[in-house]
Design a protein around this motif. Structure first.
Motif, PDB file in Angstrom:
ATOM      1  N   PHE A 165      45.343  28.808  55.545  1.00  0.00           N
ATOM      2  CA  PHE A 165      45.296  28.606  54.093  1.00  0.00           C
ATOM      3  C   PHE A 165      46.297  29.484  53.356  1.00  0.00           C
ATOM      4  O   PHE A 165      46.172  29.685  52.147  1.00  0.00           O
ATOM      5  N   VAL A 166      47.286  30.022  54.075  1.00  0.00           N
ATOM      6  CA  VAL A 166      48.216  30.968  53.461  1.00  0.00           C
ATOM      7  C   VAL A 166      48.927  30.345  52.256  1.00  0.00           C
ATOM      8  O   VAL A 166      49.124  31.007  51.238  1.00  0.00           O
ATOM      9  N   LEU A 167      49.277  29.072  52.335  1.00  0.00           N
ATOM     10  CA  LEU A 167      49.941  28.417  51.204  1.00  0.00           C
ATOM     11  C   LEU A 167      49.024  28.382  49.992  1.00  0.00           C
ATOM     12  O   LEU A 167      49.429  28.744  48.877  1.00  0.00           O
ATOM     13  N   TRP A 168      47.777  27.981  50.179  1.00  0.00           N
ATOM     14  CA  TRP A 168      46.848  27.847  49.056  1.00  0.00           C
ATOM     15  C   TRP A 168      46.490  29.195  48.453  1.00  0.00           C
ATOM     16  O   TRP A 168      46.417  29.329  47.227  1.00  0.00           O
ATOM     17  N   VAL A 169      46.309  30.203  49.298  1.00  0.00           N
ATOM     18  CA  VAL A 169      46.006  31.543  48.771  1.00  0.00           C
ATOM     19  C   VAL A 169      47.213  32.066  47.995  1.00  0.00           C
ATOM     20  O   VAL A 169      47.060  32.669  46.927  1.00  0.00           O
ATOM     21  N   THR A 170      48.415  31.808  48.510  1.00  0.00           N
ATOM     22  CA  THR A 170      49.634  32.239  47.809  1.00  0.00           C
ATOM     23  C   THR A 170      49.733  31.570  46.442  1.00  0.00           C
ATOM     24  O   THR A 170      50.057  32.227  45.444  1.00  0.00           O
ATOM     25  N   LEU A 171      49.453  30.285  46.385  1.00  0.00           N
ATOM     26  CA  LEU A 171      49.526  29.577  45.099  1.00  0.00           C
ATOM     27  C   LEU A 171      48.450  30.048  44.125  1.00  0.00           C
ATOM     28  O   LEU A 171      48.703  30.171  42.916  1.00  0.00           O
ATOM     29  N   ILE A 172      47.262  30.339  44.635  1.00  0.00           N
ATOM     30  CA  ILE A 172      46.204  30.904  43.780  1.00  0.00           C
ATOM     31  C   ILE A 172      46.638  32.268  43.251  1.00  0.00           C
ATOM     32  O   ILE A 172      46.490  32.569  42.059  1.00  0.00           O
ATOM     33  N   PHE A 173      47.221  33.099  44.131  1.00  0.00           N
ATOM     34  CA  PHE A 173      47.730  34.415  43.739  1.00  0.00           C
ATOM     35  C   PHE A 173      48.799  34.242  42.662  1.00  0.00           C
ATOM     36  O   PHE A 173      48.808  34.958  41.652  1.00  0.00           O
ATOM     37  N   PHE A 174      49.705  33.282  42.844  1.00  0.00           N
ATOM     38  CA  PHE A 174      50.757  33.005  41.869  1.00  0.00           C
ATOM     39  C   PHE A 174      50.157  32.674  40.494  1.00  0.00           C
ATOM     40  O   PHE A 174      50.584  33.212  39.473  1.00  0.00           O
ATOM     41  N   ILE A 175      49.158  31.812  40.466  1.00  0.00           N
ATOM     42  CA  ILE A 175      48.522  31.407  39.203  1.00  0.00           C
ATOM     43  C   ILE A 175      47.831  32.603  38.539  1.00  0.00           C
ATOM     44  O   ILE A 175      47.959  32.820  37.332  1.00  0.00           O
ATOM     45  N   ILE A 176      47.125  33.404  39.337  1.00  0.00           N
ATOM     46  CA  ILE A 176      46.445  34.588  38.800  1.00  0.00           C
ATOM     47  C   ILE A 176      47.461  35.578  38.237  1.00  0.00           C
ATOM     48  O   ILE A 176      47.270  36.150  37.151  1.00  0.00           O
ATOM     49  N   GLU A 177      48.550  35.781  38.967  1.00  0.00           N
ATOM     50  CA  GLU A 177      49.585  36.728  38.523  1.00  0.00           C
ATOM     51  C   GLU A 177      50.276  36.208  37.262  1.00  0.00           C
ATOM     52  O   GLU A 177      50.564  36.982  36.338  1.00  0.00           O
ATOM     53  N   LEU A 178      50.546  34.917  37.210  1.00  0.00           N
ATOM     54  CA  LEU A 178      51.155  34.326  36.025  1.00  0.00           C
ATOM     55  C   LEU A 178      50.231  34.463  34.816  1.00  0.00           C
ATOM     56  O   LEU A 178      50.674  34.825  33.723  1.00  0.00           O
ATOM     57  N   TYR A 179      48.950  34.200  35.015  1.00  0.00           N
ATOM     58  CA  TYR A 179      47.963  34.371  33.945  1.00  0.00           C
ATOM     59  C   TYR A 179      47.969  35.822  33.459  1.00  0.00           C
ATOM     60  O   TYR A 179      47.936  36.085  32.254  1.00  0.00           O
ATOM     61  N   THR A 180      48.023  36.767  34.405  1.00  0.00           N
ATOM     62  CA  THR A 180      48.042  38.193  34.051  1.00  0.00           C
ATOM     63  C   THR A 180      49.277  38.521  33.220  1.00  0.00           C
ATOM     64  O   THR A 180      49.202  39.287  32.251  1.00  0.00           O
ATOM     65  N   GLY A 181      50.418  37.934  33.577  1.00  0.00           N
ATOM     66  CA  GLY A 181      51.636  38.150  32.795  1.00  0.00           C
ATOM     67  C   GLY A 181      51.476  37.671  31.359  1.00  0.00           C
ATOM     68  O   GLY A 181      51.830  38.383  30.412  1.00  0.00           O
ATOM     69  N   PHE A 182      50.922  36.468  31.182  1.00  0.00           N
ATOM     70  CA  PHE A 182      50.679  35.958  29.831  1.00  0.00           C
ATOM     71  C   PHE A 182      49.676  36.839  29.086  1.00  0.00           C
ATOM     72  O   PHE A 182      49.842  37.144  27.904  1.00  0.00           O
ATOM     73  N   GLN A 183      48.626  37.246  29.800  1.00  0.00           N
ATOM     74  CA  GLN A 183      47.600  38.106  29.202  1.00  0.00           C
ATOM     75  C   GLN A 183      48.239  39.393  28.680  1.00  0.00           C
ATOM     76  O   GLN A 183      47.988  39.815  27.542  1.00  0.00           O
ATOM     77  N   ARG A 184      49.076  40.012  29.489  1.00  0.00           N
ATOM     78  CA  ARG A 184      49.734  41.264  29.091  1.00  0.00           C
ATOM     79  C   ARG A 184      50.744  41.034  27.966  1.00  0.00           C
ATOM     80  O   ARG A 184      50.894  41.868  27.075  1.00  0.00           O
ATOM     81  N   PHE A 185      51.438  39.908  28.016  1.00  0.00           N
ATOM     82  CA  PHE A 185      52.420  39.601  26.975  1.00  0.00           C
ATOM     83  C   PHE A 185      51.748  39.464  25.611  1.00  0.00           C
ATOM     84  O   PHE A 185      52.203  40.035  24.625  1.00  0.00           O
ATOM     85  N   PHE A 186      50.650  38.730  25.561  1.00  0.00           N
ATOM     86  CA  PHE A 186      49.968  38.538  24.281  1.00  0.00           C
ATOM     87  C   PHE A 186      49.269  39.808  23.812  1.00  0.00           C
ATOM     88  O   PHE A 186      49.173  40.055  22.609  1.00  0.00           O
ATOM     89  N   GLU A 187      48.802  40.634  24.757  1.00  0.00           N
ATOM     90  CA  GLU A 187      48.260  41.930  24.347  1.00  0.00           C
ATOM     91  C   GLU A 187      49.376  42.799  23.767  1.00  0.00           C
ATOM     92  O   GLU A 187      49.192  43.505  22.773  1.00  0.00           O
ATOM     93  N   ALA A 188      50.556  42.754  24.388  1.00  0.00           N
ATOM     94  CA  ALA A 188      51.699  43.517  23.886  1.00  0.00           C
ATOM     95  C   ALA A 188      52.041  43.088  22.469  1.00  0.00           C
ATOM     96  O   ALA A 188      52.317  43.937  21.610  1.00  0.00           O
ATOM     97  N   LYS A 189      52.050  41.788  22.218  1.00  0.00           N
ATOM     98  CA  LYS A 189      52.334  41.298  20.860  1.00  0.00           C
ATOM     99  C   LYS A 189      51.317  41.859  19.878  1.00  0.00           C
ATOM    100  O   LYS A 189      51.679  42.292  18.771  1.00  0.00           O
ATOM    101  N   ARG A 190      50.053  41.915  20.289  1.00  0.00           N
ATOM    102  CA  ARG A 190      48.998  42.403  19.404  1.00  0.00           C
ATOM    103  C   ARG A 190      49.131  43.902  19.133  1.00  0.00           C
ATOM    104  O   ARG A 190      49.030  44.340  17.992  1.00  0.00           O
ATOM    105  N   ILE A 191      49.390  44.708  20.159  1.00  0.00           N
ATOM    106  CA  ILE A 191      49.370  46.163  19.968  1.00  0.00           C
ATOM    107  C   ILE A 191      50.711  46.748  19.507  1.00  0.00           C
ATOM    108  O   ILE A 191      50.760  47.847  18.968  1.00  0.00           O
ATOM    109  N   LEU A 192      51.802  45.996  19.656  1.00  0.00           N
ATOM    110  CA  LEU A 192      53.118  46.560  19.331  1.00  0.00           C
ATOM    111  C   LEU A 192      53.707  46.026  18.034  1.00  0.00           C
ATOM    112  O   LEU A 192      54.747  46.488  17.610  1.00  0.00           O
ATOM    113  N   GLN A 193      53.060  45.068  17.419  1.00  0.00           N
ATOM    114  CA  GLN A 193      53.615  44.563  16.150  1.00  0.00           C
ATOM    115  C   GLN A 193      53.049  45.282  14.964  1.00  0.00           C
ATOM    116  O   GLN A 193      51.985  45.782  14.938  1.00  0.00           O
TER     117      GLN A 193
END
Length: 193
Positions: A165-193
């Motif tokens: 299942f290495v492909l599927w776990v990798t893709l799940i990891f990718f989605i989680i990491e991408l979500y985390t990037g968006f989460q951090r980006f929008f938090e940055a917009k909130r705390i730095l503006q």
């Protein structure tokens, strides 16, 4: 998420180990280097099909990575120690990704996507830490997210152990990491503006 919310349950173990290592004469930076050397072998062990040894060295390096930060906070933090810590953490992660990529070339495209998502998420994390006036218990502002280091280690472990299942776990990891990037980006917009 686990690094932020579950840390209080394992912190006594980090404190005890850190005090013991300080008594043995080691510094936080020395433990950072030891953690790096151990962790950077993960990919090599995995590639040569020593999966359980790869898991052991990955988690031992992660444990020592948490201990070195505890040691630094109990003595004296250094800006260069922070640079070493963050840099060596990424090299350990690269080692795991390369070990998996060379052992499973059929999923290299997914590992490339995962690497891109990690780069984007870490860029946001480090930039916010650098420009933020907020300070946490670490030497810079630590932006929590869905995928922190422990989640990464759990997912890397699943990638190594669940080979079919290495492909599927990798893709799940990718989605989680991408979500985390968006989460951090929008938090940055909130705390730095």
């Amino acid at each position: 998420m686990l690094d932020t919310h579950a840390r209080k349950y394992v912190q006594p173990m980090f404190d005890k180990t850190g005090k013991w290592l300080l008594k043995k004469g080691l510094t936080a930076n020395q433990v950072t280097v030891i953690s790096f050397v151990i962790g950077s072998t993960t990919g090599v062990f995995y590639y040569f099909e020593y999966t359980w040894i790869a898991l052991l060295v990955l988690w031992l390096s992660g444990f020592l990575d948490a201990v070195d930060g505890t040691m630094a906070r109990n003595t004296k933090t250094s800006p260069f120690g922070t640079v070493m810590d963050v840099t060596f953490d990424r090299i350990v992660e690269i080692s795991v990704i390369l070990g998996i990529a060379f052992r499973h070339p059929e999923v290299q495209w997914a590992l490339l996507l995962l690497s891109v998502s990690i780069i984007v998420s870490m860029t946001i994390f480090l930039t916010v830490g650098a420009v933020s006036e907020k300070q946490g218990m670490k030497s810079f502002y630590y932006q929590a997210g869905l995928a922190e280091r422990t989640e990464g280690f759990i997912l890397f472990s699943f990638m190594m152990v669940l080979e079919p299942f290495v492909l599927w776990v990798t893709l799940i990891f990718f989605i989680i990491e991408l979500y985390t990037g968006f989460q951090r980006f929008f938090e940055a917009k909130r705390i730095l503006q």
